[in-house]
Scaffold this active site. Structure first.
Site, PDB file in Angstrom:
ATOM      1  N   ARG A  91       0.831  -1.194   0.000  1.00  0.00           N
ATOM      2  CA  ARG A  91       0.000   0.000   0.000  1.00  0.00           C
ATOM      3  C   ARG A  91       0.871   1.252   0.000  1.00  0.00           C
ATOM      4  O   ARG A  91       1.843   1.338   0.738  1.00  0.00           O
ATOM      5  CB  ARG A  91      -0.916   0.011   1.226  1.00  0.00           C
ATOM      6  CG  ARG A  91      -2.231  -0.703   0.973  1.00  0.00           C
ATOM      7  CD  ARG A  91      -3.194  -0.536   2.117  1.00  0.00           C
ATOM      8  NE  ARG A  91      -2.844  -1.339   3.246  1.00  0.00           N
ATOM      9  CZ  ARG A  91      -2.466  -0.869   4.428  1.00  0.00           C
ATOM     10  NH1 ARG A  91      -2.409   0.437   4.621  1.00  0.00           N
ATOM     11  NH2 ARG A  91      -2.185  -1.683   5.412  1.00  0.00           N
ATOM     12  N   TYR A 227      -1.068  -3.252  -7.331  1.00  0.00           N
ATOM     13  CA  TYR A 227      -1.114  -3.972  -6.050  1.00  0.00           C
ATOM     14  C   TYR A 227      -2.521  -3.837  -5.449  1.00  0.00           C
ATOM     15  O   TYR A 227      -3.063  -2.712  -5.346  1.00  0.00           O
ATOM     16  CB  TYR A 227      -0.054  -3.419  -5.078  1.00  0.00           C
ATOM     17  CG  TYR A 227      -0.210  -3.991  -3.690  1.00  0.00           C
ATOM     18  CD1 TYR A 227       0.104  -5.329  -3.429  1.00  0.00           C
ATOM     19  CD2 TYR A 227      -0.727  -3.232  -2.645  1.00  0.00           C
ATOM     20  CE1 TYR A 227      -0.080  -5.876  -2.166  1.00  0.00           C
ATOM     21  CE2 TYR A 227      -0.910  -3.767  -1.378  1.00  0.00           C
ATOM     22  CZ  TYR A 227      -0.580  -5.089  -1.148  1.00  0.00           C
ATOM     23  OH  TYR A 227      -0.777  -5.629   0.100  1.00  0.00           O
ATOM     24  N   HIS A 255     -11.227  -2.656  10.789  1.00  0.00           N
ATOM     25  CA  HIS A 255     -10.198  -3.491  10.165  1.00  0.00           C
ATOM     26  C   HIS A 255     -10.119  -4.804  10.963  1.00  0.00           C
ATOM     27  O   HIS A 255      -9.092  -5.132  11.553  1.00  0.00           O
ATOM     28  CB  HIS A 255      -8.871  -2.718  10.218  1.00  0.00           C
ATOM     29  CG  HIS A 255      -7.796  -3.242   9.317  1.00  0.00           C
ATOM     30  ND1 HIS A 255      -6.470  -2.973   9.528  1.00  0.00           N
ATOM     31  CD2 HIS A 255      -7.837  -4.014   8.202  1.00  0.00           C
ATOM     32  CE1 HIS A 255      -5.747  -3.550   8.592  1.00  0.00           C
ATOM     33  NE2 HIS A 255      -6.546  -4.182   7.772  1.00  0.00           N
ATOM     34  N   CYS A 280       0.864  -8.658  11.435  1.00  0.00           N
ATOM     35  CA  CYS A 280       1.103  -8.820  12.873  1.00  0.00           C
ATOM     36  C   CYS A 280       0.307  -9.996  13.432  1.00  0.00           C
ATOM     37  O   CYS A 280      -0.051 -10.016  14.605  1.00  0.00           O
ATOM     38  CB  CYS A 280       0.740  -7.549  13.623  1.00  0.00           C
ATOM     39  SG  CYS A 280       1.865  -6.205  13.290  1.00  0.00           S
ATOM     40  N   LYS A 282      -2.703 -11.215  12.171  1.00  0.00           N
ATOM     41  CA  LYS A 282      -4.159 -11.110  12.086  1.00  0.00           C
ATOM     42  C   LYS A 282      -4.763 -12.310  11.351  1.00  0.00           C
ATOM     43  O   LYS A 282      -5.661 -12.975  11.888  1.00  0.00           O
ATOM     44  CB  LYS A 282      -4.507  -9.815  11.353  1.00  0.00           C
ATOM     45  CG  LYS A 282      -5.964  -9.484  11.343  1.00  0.00           C
ATOM     46  CD  LYS A 282      -6.128  -8.075  10.821  1.00  0.00           C
ATOM     47  CE  LYS A 282      -7.516  -7.818  10.353  1.00  0.00           C
ATOM     48  NZ  LYS A 282      -7.547  -6.711   9.381  1.00  0.00           N
ATOM     49  N   ASP A 297     -10.202  -9.684   7.398  1.00  0.00           N
ATOM     50  CA  ASP A 297      -9.693  -8.324   7.181  1.00  0.00           C
ATOM     51  C   ASP A 297     -10.640  -7.181   7.559  1.00  0.00           C
ATOM     52  O   ASP A 297     -10.223  -6.265   8.238  1.00  0.00           O
ATOM     53  CB  ASP A 297      -9.251  -8.174   5.721  1.00  0.00           C
ATOM     54  CG  ASP A 297      -8.257  -7.044   5.517  1.00  0.00           C
ATOM     55  OD1 ASP A 297      -7.513  -6.732   6.468  1.00  0.00           O
ATOM     56  OD2 ASP A 297      -8.221  -6.471   4.418  1.00  0.00           O
TER      57      ASP A 297
END
Ligand code: SPV
Ligand code: MN
Length: 630
Positions: A91, A227, A255, A280, A282, A297
């Site tokens: 991103r 992307y 999120h 991390c 998730k 997500d």
């Protein structure tokens, strides 16, 4: 002019087939028409194709993404690989801007730009950006169909890879758009990969990559990128628009993953959401072995008639980090990625039709094709950094229904009731592995004070500690004060407010080694599940509730068949007062830079600080073991 004439006014047969004109006609929505006209006129594609929900139309996308080489087939049936430009692997935060009209407040936490200036700039970049290309018009649904949660999304793109990815990740919405009955209540996303070079074709003019969010028109314009985090409208771009909508209504867009927790010894499923900054843990929490996954997500949460907050996954697929997916850490995903099905790998190494990635657990070849191009071991980039076999942010795109742990409630229009929320970050020295908040407001504080060391999921330096409120800061489009207030009101209005937990999988000892193994998170999750069901007592501290040693010991035995020593417990759960006080100072400084942070936030911060100082004085030391606190 009637609707049909309006269509025919801007499309001629060379631009759009009669069949596609009919598809637009069937929608009877002049707002859809207006947007298509506006951006076809601007971007000047040589052909416009309208994609319905039919298999034939979707098949066309897959066929074209292969024939124009945006994707290539791999050995296994249904597997393809896509490459983004070497400079478009994550991103782009600095070129993603929220457009704010003149005179409106611009939060220092948010990357904003004057709306008029932003539009002028990006519309100029987009002028003619689809020349010689085919433009696709697609319709999707964010959230399950026929649900209070549903939001329609119109995607216009010149990338077949984007259209294909969205087909795996989102619910079809052409038929649902008919149910809008001509209203303008939907989001719009206009994307162009811009001029392409090479084979595979990648964006040429990266320096003109822009992602501008226009809240006023529920519209995002994104150009010169591929992307997915930059290009796919329905992913992080829709997240921003939905945050705006939710924060001006009475619900939450977060999120969050959504996970159904099933303790081994209990016959029940308890739903949790959780937010962690990218890379991390998730997805691996959402995919915890033996549990049920709904999403990894993004979730919408609404207050429901039963007094709980109900959540839905706005997606139906996973765009997951592939690094470290191996049979030991992520057995379910590994299995899915190594068997035939429709899936897209991006930015991995391919040799002889087989994909390879970092942390795959098998020996990788010494050469092949990857995000760099023709690669061999030892090649470096312009700055002399070695190029790894795959990018650390290389990804896979897959349907959740293809995973053996997919929850049958994935498409339930009522969503699932949420009992708990996890917030976590990459924190090597401060927070214990699991802490439960003292109440809802303190839970918001825990989420708001997540700090995390940066990773490869965004462009820029790695390992720098940054505040990451609710792991949502990258996507915030309303001032933080308004956002925290909305959270507070949301929880206060629930009869059964979710309990909030902070996790930290990355705590290290004095020797710099992690204090936990990767799968230990299962125990933290099970402890939290038990807490929401009243199964465990806790130790109350200024930073929240800590687990009792015996409960963890038995959970380690039941869930992981592992010993758990008192020494491990002490190292992991001691209150590191100085580190915690330093964290509070950092948080205070940061939040002071924003206006109208709600009072409850400051009350909690000051109370926590004085609680920690009292503890320090009483104990006469900097680190206090949980046994000393009982
Ligand atoms: C994240 O970085 O948070 C992701 C992947 O989920 S991206 O689509 O890049 O946002
Ligand atoms: Mn994400």
């Amino acid at each position: 002019m009637n609707y049909k004439e309006a269509i025919l006014e801007f499309v001629n047969e060379a631009l759009m087939s009669q069949k596609d004109v009919e598809k637009l006609y069937a929608l009877q929505n002049e707002y859809v028409l207006k947007i298509i006209k506006r951006f076809v006129d601007l971007c000047k594609p040589s052909k416009v194709t309208v994609i319905s929900d039919s298999e034939e139309d979707i098949g066309y996308i897959i066929q074209k993404t292969l024939s124009n080489k945006e994707e290539r087939k791999l050995n296994l049936e249904g597997h393809t690989v896509h490459y983004d430009s070497f400079y478009d692997q994550a991103r782009d935060k600095s070129n993603t801007k929220v457009l704010i009209p003149k005179g409106q407040y611009r939060s220092p936490w948010i990357n904003t730009m004057d709306r008029d200036e932003g539009l002028e700039e990006i519309l100029e970049i987009m002028d003619g950006c689809m020349k010689g290309k085919e433009c696709l018009v697609r319709f999707f649904c964010l959230g399950p169909l026929n649900s209070k949660f549903t939001i329609g999304a119109l995607q216009i793109t010149d990338s077949f890879y984007v259209a294909h990815s969205e087909d795996i990740l989102y619910r079809k919405g052409y038929e649902e758009f008919k149910n809008l009955n001509g209203s303008d209540d939907f989001f719009s996303f206009i994307h162009s990969a811009g001029e392409l070079i090479g084979n595979p074709p990648v964006t040429k003019n990266i320096e003109k990559r822009r992602i501008y969010v226009d809240l006023q028109e529920s519209l995002v314009l994104t150009v010169n990128n591929q992307y997915a985090g930059n290009s796919l409208g329905l992913k992080k771009l829709a997240l921003r628009l939905a945050i705006y909508k939710a924060n001006n209504e009475d619900w939450l867009t977060e999120h969050y993953f959504i996970l159904g927790v099933r303790p081994k010894t209990k016959n029940r499923v308890t739903y949790f959401t959780g937010a962690f900054p990218s890379a991390c843990g998730k997805t691996s929490t959402a995919m915890l072995p033996g549990q049920l996954v709904i999403g990894d997500d993004i979730a919408y949460l609404r207050p429901w008639e039963d007094g709980f907050a109900h959540a839905v996954n706005i997606e139906k697929g996973i765009f997951g980090i592939i690094k470290d997916v191996n049979p030991k850490n992520d057995p379910v995903i590994y299995e899915a990625l190594t068997t035939p099905r429709e899936l897209i790998f991006s930015n991995v190494l391919v040799k002889d039709g087989k994909p390879y990635w970092l942390g795959m657990g098998i020996e990788a070849p010494k050469d092949g094709f990857n995000h760099y191009g023709q690669w061999s071991d030892g090649i470096s980039d312009e700055k002399g950094n070695p190029i790894t076999i795959a990018h650390p942010n290389a990804r896979y795109t897959i349907k959740i229904t293809d995973l053996s742990n997919c929850d049958p409630k994935l498409d339930d229009p009522n969503g699932v009731p949420i009992h708990g929320i996890f917030y976590g970050g990459r924190d090597s020295d401060t927070m214990p592995p699991i802490v439960e908040s003292l109440n809802w407001e303190h839970g918001i504080f825990l989420g708001a004070s997540i700090e995390s060391e940066t990773t490869s999921a965004t462009l820029g330096a790695r390992g720098v500690r940054k505040a990451s409120p609710m792991a949502n800061l990258d996507f915030l489009v309303v001032p933080l004060g308004k956002y925290l207030n909305n959270h507070n009101i949301f929880g206060k209005n629930l009869k059964h407010c979710p309990q909030v937990f902070s996790t930290n999988y990355f705590l290290k000892g004095e020797d710099g080694k992690y204090l936990n193994e990767i799968l230990d998170k299962k125990v933290w999750v099970m402890w939290s599940e038990g807490r929401t069901r009243g199964d465990f007592k806790s130790i109350i501290t200024p930073i929240g509730h800590l687990p009792i040693y015996e409960d963890l010991k038995s959970l380690f035995r039941v869930e992981l068949n592992k010993d758990y020593s008192k020494e491990e417990y002490i190292m992991q759960f001691s209150i590191r007062i100085n580190f915690l006080l330093e964290k509070l100072n950092r948080i205070e400084k940061l939040y002071k830079a924003e206006k109208e942070i709600p009072k409850f936030f400051w009350d909690i911060l000051f109370k926590q600080r004085s609680g920690l100082i009292d503890l320090q004085k009483k104990a006469g030391k900097e680190e206090i073991t949980p046994f000393e606190l009982v």
